[in-house]
Enzyme design. Structure first.
Site, PDB file in Angstrom:
ATOM      1  N   CYS A 120       0.817  -1.221   0.000  1.00  0.00           N
ATOM      2  CA  CYS A 120       0.000   0.000   0.000  1.00  0.00           C
ATOM      3  C   CYS A 120       0.849   1.269   0.000  1.00  0.00           C
ATOM      4  O   CYS A 120       0.321   2.364  -0.161  1.00  0.00           O
ATOM      5  CB  CYS A 120      -0.937   0.013   1.196  1.00  0.00           C
ATOM      6  SG  CYS A 120      -1.943  -1.460   1.300  1.00  0.00           S
ATOM      7  N   HIS A 178      -2.892   6.946   3.015  1.00  0.00           N
ATOM      8  CA  HIS A 178      -3.435   5.720   2.425  1.00  0.00           C
ATOM      9  C   HIS A 178      -4.764   5.426   3.118  1.00  0.00           C
ATOM     10  O   HIS A 178      -4.859   5.446   4.350  1.00  0.00           O
ATOM     11  CB  HIS A 178      -2.432   4.584   2.616  1.00  0.00           C
ATOM     12  CG  HIS A 178      -3.024   3.242   2.408  1.00  0.00           C
ATOM     13  ND1 HIS A 178      -3.790   2.941   1.295  1.00  0.00           N
ATOM     14  CD2 HIS A 178      -2.995   2.106   3.177  1.00  0.00           C
ATOM     15  CE1 HIS A 178      -4.194   1.683   1.389  1.00  0.00           C
ATOM     16  NE2 HIS A 178      -3.732   1.168   2.507  1.00  0.00           N
ATOM     17  N   ASN A 223     -10.300  -0.005   0.900  1.00  0.00           N
ATOM     18  CA  ASN A 223      -8.839   0.093   0.806  1.00  0.00           C
ATOM     19  C   ASN A 223      -8.389  -0.421  -0.568  1.00  0.00           C
ATOM     20  O   ASN A 223      -8.496  -1.620  -0.841  1.00  0.00           O
ATOM     21  CB  ASN A 223      -8.241  -0.752   1.950  1.00  0.00           C
ATOM     22  CG  ASN A 223      -6.733  -0.801   1.929  1.00  0.00           C
ATOM     23  OD1 ASN A 223      -6.091  -0.438   0.950  1.00  0.00           O
ATOM     24  ND2 ASN A 223      -6.154  -1.270   3.019  1.00  0.00           N
TER      25      ASN A 223
HETATM   26  O1  UT7 Z   1      -3.597  -1.520   3.636  1.00  0.00           O
HETATM   27  C1  UT7 Z   1      -3.115  -2.440   4.568  1.00  0.00           C
HETATM   28  C2  UT7 Z   1      -3.327  -1.895   5.854  1.00  0.00           C
HETATM   29  N1  UT7 Z   1      -4.368  -2.631   6.574  1.00  0.00           N
HETATM   30  C3  UT7 Z   1      -4.948  -2.015   7.557  1.00  0.00           C
HETATM   31  O2  UT7 Z   1      -4.703  -0.861   7.790  1.00  0.00           O
HETATM   32  C4  UT7 Z   1      -5.856  -2.798   8.470  1.00  0.00           C
HETATM   33  C5  UT7 Z   1      -5.572  -2.412   9.896  1.00  0.00           C
HETATM   34  N2  UT7 Z   1      -6.460  -3.087  10.849  1.00  0.00           N
HETATM   35  C6  UT7 Z   1      -7.731  -2.755  10.960  1.00  0.00           C
HETATM   36  O3  UT7 Z   1      -8.220  -1.903  10.247  1.00  0.00           O
HETATM   37  C7  UT7 Z   1      -8.544  -3.431  12.029  1.00  0.00           C
HETATM   38  O4  UT7 Z   1      -7.681  -4.203  12.842  1.00  0.00           O
HETATM   39  C8  UT7 Z   1      -9.677  -4.318  11.468  1.00  0.00           C
HETATM   40  C9  UT7 Z   1     -10.748  -3.447  10.836  1.00  0.00           C
HETATM   41  C10 UT7 Z   1      -9.126  -5.289  10.457  1.00  0.00           C
HETATM   42  C11 UT7 Z   1     -10.322  -5.110  12.598  1.00  0.00           C
HETATM   43  O5  UT7 Z   1     -10.844  -4.229  13.583  1.00  0.00           O
HETATM   44  P1  UT7 Z   1     -10.563  -4.502  15.111  1.00  0.00           P
HETATM   45  O6  UT7 Z   1     -11.273  -3.476  15.880  1.00  0.00           O
HETATM   46  O7  UT7 Z   1      -9.069  -4.597  15.279  1.00  0.00           O
HETATM   47  O8  UT7 Z   1     -11.278  -5.896  15.340  1.00  0.00           O
HETATM   48  P2  UT7 Z   1     -10.650  -7.263  15.871  1.00  0.00           P
HETATM   49  O9  UT7 Z   1      -9.788  -7.880  14.805  1.00  0.00           O
HETATM   50  O10 UT7 Z   1     -10.025  -7.032  17.209  1.00  0.00           O
HETATM   51  O11 UT7 Z   1     -11.931  -8.139  16.016  1.00  0.00           O
HETATM   52  C12 UT7 Z   1     -12.962  -7.801  16.988  1.00  0.00           C
HETATM   53  C13 UT7 Z   1     -14.108  -8.771  16.811  1.00  0.00           C
HETATM   54  C14 UT7 Z   1     -13.686 -10.232  16.755  1.00  0.00           C
HETATM   55  O12 UT7 Z   1     -14.682 -10.991  17.393  1.00  0.00           O
HETATM   56  P3  UT7 Z   1     -14.469 -11.511  18.916  1.00  0.00           P
HETATM   57  O13 UT7 Z   1     -13.223 -12.349  18.868  1.00  0.00           O
HETATM   58  O14 UT7 Z   1     -14.319 -10.275  19.743  1.00  0.00           O
HETATM   59  O15 UT7 Z   1     -15.716 -12.282  19.181  1.00  0.00           O
HETATM   60  C15 UT7 Z   1     -13.707 -10.557  15.288  1.00  0.00           C
HETATM   61  O16 UT7 Z   1     -13.932 -11.928  15.039  1.00  0.00           O
HETATM   62  O17 UT7 Z   1     -14.763  -8.507  15.558  1.00  0.00           O
HETATM   63  C16 UT7 Z   1     -14.880  -9.723  14.828  1.00  0.00           C
HETATM   64  N3  UT7 Z   1     -14.855  -9.414  13.403  1.00  0.00           N
HETATM   65  C17 UT7 Z   1     -15.960  -9.110  12.717  1.00  0.00           C
HETATM   66  N4  UT7 Z   1     -17.244  -9.031  13.086  1.00  0.00           N
HETATM   67  C18 UT7 Z   1     -18.137  -8.688  12.140  1.00  0.00           C
HETATM   68  C19 UT7 Z   1     -13.781  -9.346  12.570  1.00  0.00           C
HETATM   69  N5  UT7 Z   1     -14.182  -9.003  11.336  1.00  0.00           N
HETATM   70  C20 UT7 Z   1     -15.527  -8.856  11.398  1.00  0.00           C
HETATM   71  C21 UT7 Z   1     -16.511  -8.506  10.461  1.00  0.00           C
HETATM   72  N6  UT7 Z   1     -17.798  -8.432  10.883  1.00  0.00           N
HETATM   73  N7  UT7 Z   1     -16.227  -8.225   9.174  1.00  0.00           N
END
Ligand code: UT7
Length: 311
Positions: A113, A238, A268
Site C-alpha cells: 500500500c 493511504h 482500501n
Molecule cells: O492496507 C493495509 C493496511 N491494513 C490495515 O490498515 C488494516 C488495519 N487493521 C484494521 O483496520 C482493524 O484491525 C480491522 C478493521 C481489520 C479489525 O478491527 P478490530 O477493531 O481490530 O477488530 P478485531 O480484529 O479485534 O476483532 C474484533 C471482533 C472479533 O470478534 P471476537 O473475537 O471479539 O468475538 C472478530 O472476530 O470482531 C470480529 N470481526 C468481525 N465481526 C463482524 C472481525 N471481522 C468482522 C466482520 N464483521 N467483518
C-alpha cells in the site's frame, strides 16, 4: 532541493459496486460493524476489468488532462501488488495499450500500500537523472483476486481501482521520507507459483503499525521543512481505515488541516488509494495553487513513506 509536483491525475474504477449489505449475505458481518470499525460503506470489484485495464484507463485520463505528448514521458511506473502477470509488468502493458514510444522505461514496483509513495521517490530520481520532463506514475490494484471472500476479517476491507499521476520537477517546496523494516508476518500474500494465493493480515498488528507510521511520516516532514501543521492544507493518507486516520488526527486538533478521507466509497485500494484521492480532490475543486499537502503511505513490508507536495 529540486522537488516534484503532480501535473494531472486520473482514476478508474470497475463498474460493479459491492455494498456492505451485499457482503453481509456472504460472510457473518453487518453494515454497522464495517462502518464503525473502518468507515467503509462500499467497494468496487472487478468483473470484466483487470489490474491492467484499470491502469490503462486511469493513465489515459491523466495524460489527457496533462495535455502532454507521449514522447515527453521518461518512464511509466506502476505500483501494484496484484499485477495480472508476474511478468511482463503492468507498466509495459500500459505502454503498449496507450501507444507510448519505445524509448522509455516501463516497470512495476512492489511496496504494498506504500507503492504510490515509493513511486514518488522513484519518479523524482528518474526525472533528475533522465532527459524528459514527465513520469507517469500509476497505482493499480485488483485486490479481489487475492481476497479470501470467506474471511470476514479481511474481505470487507478491500476494493479494486486505479489512480494515475503525471509528475514533473518543480522548484516549489518539497520533502520526502521513506522507510522499510522487513516485518512480513502480519501482512503478506504468497507469490508466484502458489495456486489460490490469498492475502493474510493480522489486523490488530497492522493497525498499531499504521498509526505509528502516519504519525512518523507527518512529523518527519514537518521537522525537515520546519513547517507547522497549521501550514499544511491537507494530509492525504493511504485510505485503509477511518479509525486509523482519526487516531492520528486527534494529535492535531484545532488546526485547519484537513485529513482527507474517502474510504467510505472505495474501501482500501492499496497502492491506488492516494492517487484516487488526489484525483477526487482535484475534481471537487479542493486543490488551489500554492496549497501544501502531506501524503502518507503505509503497508506490507512493512513499508511507509511521506511526501510534502505543493499544488
Ligand atoms: O492496507 C493495509 C493496511 N491494513 C490495515 O490498515 C488494516 C488495519 N487493521 C484494521 O483496520 C482493524 O484491525 C480491522 C478493521 C481489520 C479489525 O478491527 P478490530 O477493531 O481490530 O477488530 P478485531 O480484529 O479485534 O476483532 C474484533 C471482533 C472479533 O470478534 P471476537 O473475537 O471479539 O468475538 C472478530 O472476530 O470482531 C470480529 N470481526 C468481525 N465481526 C463482524 C472481525 N471481522 C468482522 C466482520 N464483521 N467483518
Amino acid at each position: 532541493m529540486q522537488g516534484i509536483k503532480i501535473v494531472a491525475t486520473g482514476r478508474a474504477l470497475p463498474q460493479r459496486i459491492v455494498t456492505n449489505e451485499e457482503l453481509s449475505k456472504r460472510v457473518d458481518t453487518t453494515d454497522e460493524w464495517i462502518r464503525t470499525r473502518t468507515g467503509i460503506g462500499q467497494r468496487y470489484i472487478c468483473e470484466n476489468e483487470t489490474c491492467t485495464s484499470l491502469a490503462v484507463r486511469a493513465a489515459e485520463k491523466a495524460m489527457e488532462k496533462a495535455g502532454i505528448g507521449k514522447d515527453q514521458v521518461e518512464a511509466i511506473v506502476v505500483a501494484t501488488a496484484t499485477s495480472d502477470l508476474a511478468f511482463p509488468s503492468t507498466a509495459c502493458m500500459v505502454q503498449k495499450a496507450l501507444g507510448f514510444p519505445k524509448e522509455l522505461m516501463a516497470f512495476d514496483i512492489s511496496a504494498g500500500c506504500s507503492g504510490f509513495l515509493y513511486g514518488l521517490g522513484v519518479a523524482r530520481g528518474l526525472l533528475l537523472a533522465g532527459k524528459k520532463e514527465y513520469v507517469l506514475l500509476i497505482g493499480s490494484e485488483q485486490l479481489s483476486r487475492i481476497t479470501d471472500f470467506s474471511d470476514r476479517s479481511t474481505c470487507v476491507l478491500f476494493g479494486d481501482g486505479a489512480g494515475a499521476a503525471v509528475i514533473s520537477l518543480t522548484e516549489q517546496p518539497y520533502a520526502y521520507r521513506a522507510w522499510a523494516d522487513g516485518e512480513a508476518g502480519p501482512l503478506f500474500c504468497p507469490g508466484v507459483g502458489i495456486d489460490g494465493a490469498r492475502l493474510h493480515m493480522e489486523g490488530n498488528q497492522v493497525f498499531k503499525f499504521a498509526v505509528k507510521a502516519i504519525a512518523q511520516g507527518v512529523e518527519a516532514i514537518l521537522k525537515d521543512t520546519k513547517m507547522s501543521i497549521g501550514e499544511i492544507d491537507f494530509v492525504v493518507c493511504h485510505q485503509a481505515n477511518q479509525r486509523i486516520i482519526e487516531h492520528v488526527k486527534k494529535k492535531y486538533e484545532g488546526t485547519k488541516t484537513v485529513f482527507y478521507m474517502n474510504m467510505e466509497n472505495y474501501a482500501n485500494t492499496s497502492a491506488a488509494s492516494i492517487p484516487i484521492a488526489l484525483d477526487e480532490m482535484g475534481e471537487k475543486g479542493l486543490l488551489k495553487p500554492g496549497m501544501k499537502m502531506i501524503c502518507v503511505g503505509f503497508g506490507a513490508g512493512f513499508t511507509w513513506g511521506s511526501a510534502l507536495l505543493t499544488v
